[in-house]
Enzyme design. Structure first.
Site, PDB file in Angstrom:
ATOM      1  N   ASP A 102       1.001  -1.392   0.574  1.00  0.00           N
ATOM      2  CA  ASP A 102      -0.146  -0.096  -0.220  1.00  0.00           C
ATOM      3  C   ASP A 102       0.511   1.609   0.547  1.00  0.00           C
ATOM      4  O   ASP A 102       1.928   1.050  -0.377  1.00  0.00           O
ATOM      5  CB  ASP A 102      -0.949  -0.063   0.747  1.00  0.00           C
ATOM      6  CG  ASP A 102      -1.937  -0.625   1.402  1.00  0.00           C
ATOM      7  OD1 ASP A 102      -2.225  -1.543   0.102  1.00  0.00           O
ATOM      8  OD2 ASP A 102      -2.340  -1.357   2.418  1.00  0.00           O
TER       9      ASP A 102
HETATM   10  N1  URA Z   1      -1.645  -5.670   4.025  1.00  0.00           N
HETATM   11  C1  URA Z   1      -1.351  -4.566   4.179  1.00  0.00           C
HETATM   12  O1  URA Z   1      -3.003  -4.050   4.252  1.00  0.00           O
HETATM   13  N2  URA Z   1      -0.903  -3.557   3.299  1.00  0.00           N
HETATM   14  C2  URA Z   1       0.264  -3.923   2.601  1.00  0.00           C
HETATM   15  O2  URA Z   1       0.697  -3.327   1.496  1.00  0.00           O
HETATM   16  C3  URA Z   1       0.480  -5.188   2.448  1.00  0.00           C
HETATM   17  C4  URA Z   1      -0.313  -6.373   3.184  1.00  0.00           C
END
Ligand code: URA
Length: 252
Positions: A102
């Site tokens: 993310d």
């Molecule tokens: N899970 C999440 O919530 N965000 C990420 O970036 C990776 C795994």
């Protein structure tokens, strides 16, 4: 593969520039001068230009410690993205990130042009372990919640439901002033999975960092954020082992 294509693929120059070098007699294959650009060669052949051996490796493997506030994308007009961390001489190598973190997640991202490895690292079939460190707000994890995560469970939300595979949760700093820290090991990679698992148990992830993938590790602290480097041979071996690929190419 044709000699001119193999040399051009290694980043030496365009096909026409390479053809000109070959026709001038500057190229040797396994010690013999070759002036025919269509001469058939293999990646295992020794190829020199003016006596200098060229690196024919076409598959490249890097690790980026992605900072918070960077998109996992190779291009974006408005926001910083992982391509900004890739040196310009590698821009033609068709590199791309393996999976996605993310925008507000930091940590370990593999960057490669090896499509098969990339596919396998992301496939649930290989259950490649990924370890995330989450700083969260909410009540401490109970024994029962940890067991539910360990057995796998279903998230139901507004008419949709999704099965979450068994995962391991370990509290590393119990709640203090409403903030706590835990490690979560996932064996699959669903969108926003860590944040959604925490939210399911009424815990809000405030910071998320991926520390490990298939045994390849980065530092817990944020000092190495922004680091882009080739994987070591040992790290490559770990990725290949985890995905059932047993031929490990030499590291760049
Ligand atoms: N899970 C999440 O919530 N965000 C990420 O970036 C990776 C795994």
């Amino acid at each position: 593969m044709r000699l001119d294509r193999l040399i051009a693929n290694s980043g030496i120059g365009t096909r026409s520039a390479v053809r000109s070098i070959i026709s001038h007699g500057s190229v040797q294959v396994n010690g013999a001068v070759v002036t025919d650009a269509s001469f058939h060669v293999k990646e295992t052949d020794s190829i020199t230009i003016d006596g200098q051996e060229i690196n024919l490796q076409t598959k490249l493997y890097f690790l980026l410690d992605k900072p918070d506030g960077v998109l996992t994308a190779m291009e974006d007009k408005r926001l910083p993205c992982v391509a900004d961390y890739i040196p310009s001489e590698l821009k033609s190598k068709k590199l791309s990130p393996v999976g996605r973190l993310d925008f507000h997640t930091s940590g370990l991202l593999i960057i490669t042009n090896d499509g098969e490895l990339s596919h396998r690292l992301q496939s649930p079939k290989y259950e490649v372990p990924k370890i995330y460190m989450a700083t969260f707000r909410g009540l401490d994890w109970t024994e029962e919640e940890i067991n539910t995560v360990a057995s796998g469970f279903t998230i139901r939300d507004k008419g949709y439901s999704e099965q979450i595979a068994p995962a391991e949760l370990k509290v590393i700093e119990p709640a203090q002033d409403g903030l706590a820290r835990a490690l979560l090991t996932l064996h699959e990679g669903k969108t926003h999975e860590v944040r959604r698992i925490f939210a399911h148990f009424n815990k809000e992830v405030l910071e998320l960092r991926r520390l490990e993938l298939a045994g390849v590790k980065i530092e817990e602290g944020l000092d190495s954020c922004g680091t882009f480097r080739p994987l070591t041979q040992d790290e490559l071996d770990l990725l290949f082992e985890a995905t059932g690929l047993n031929q490990t190419p030499a590291s760049p």
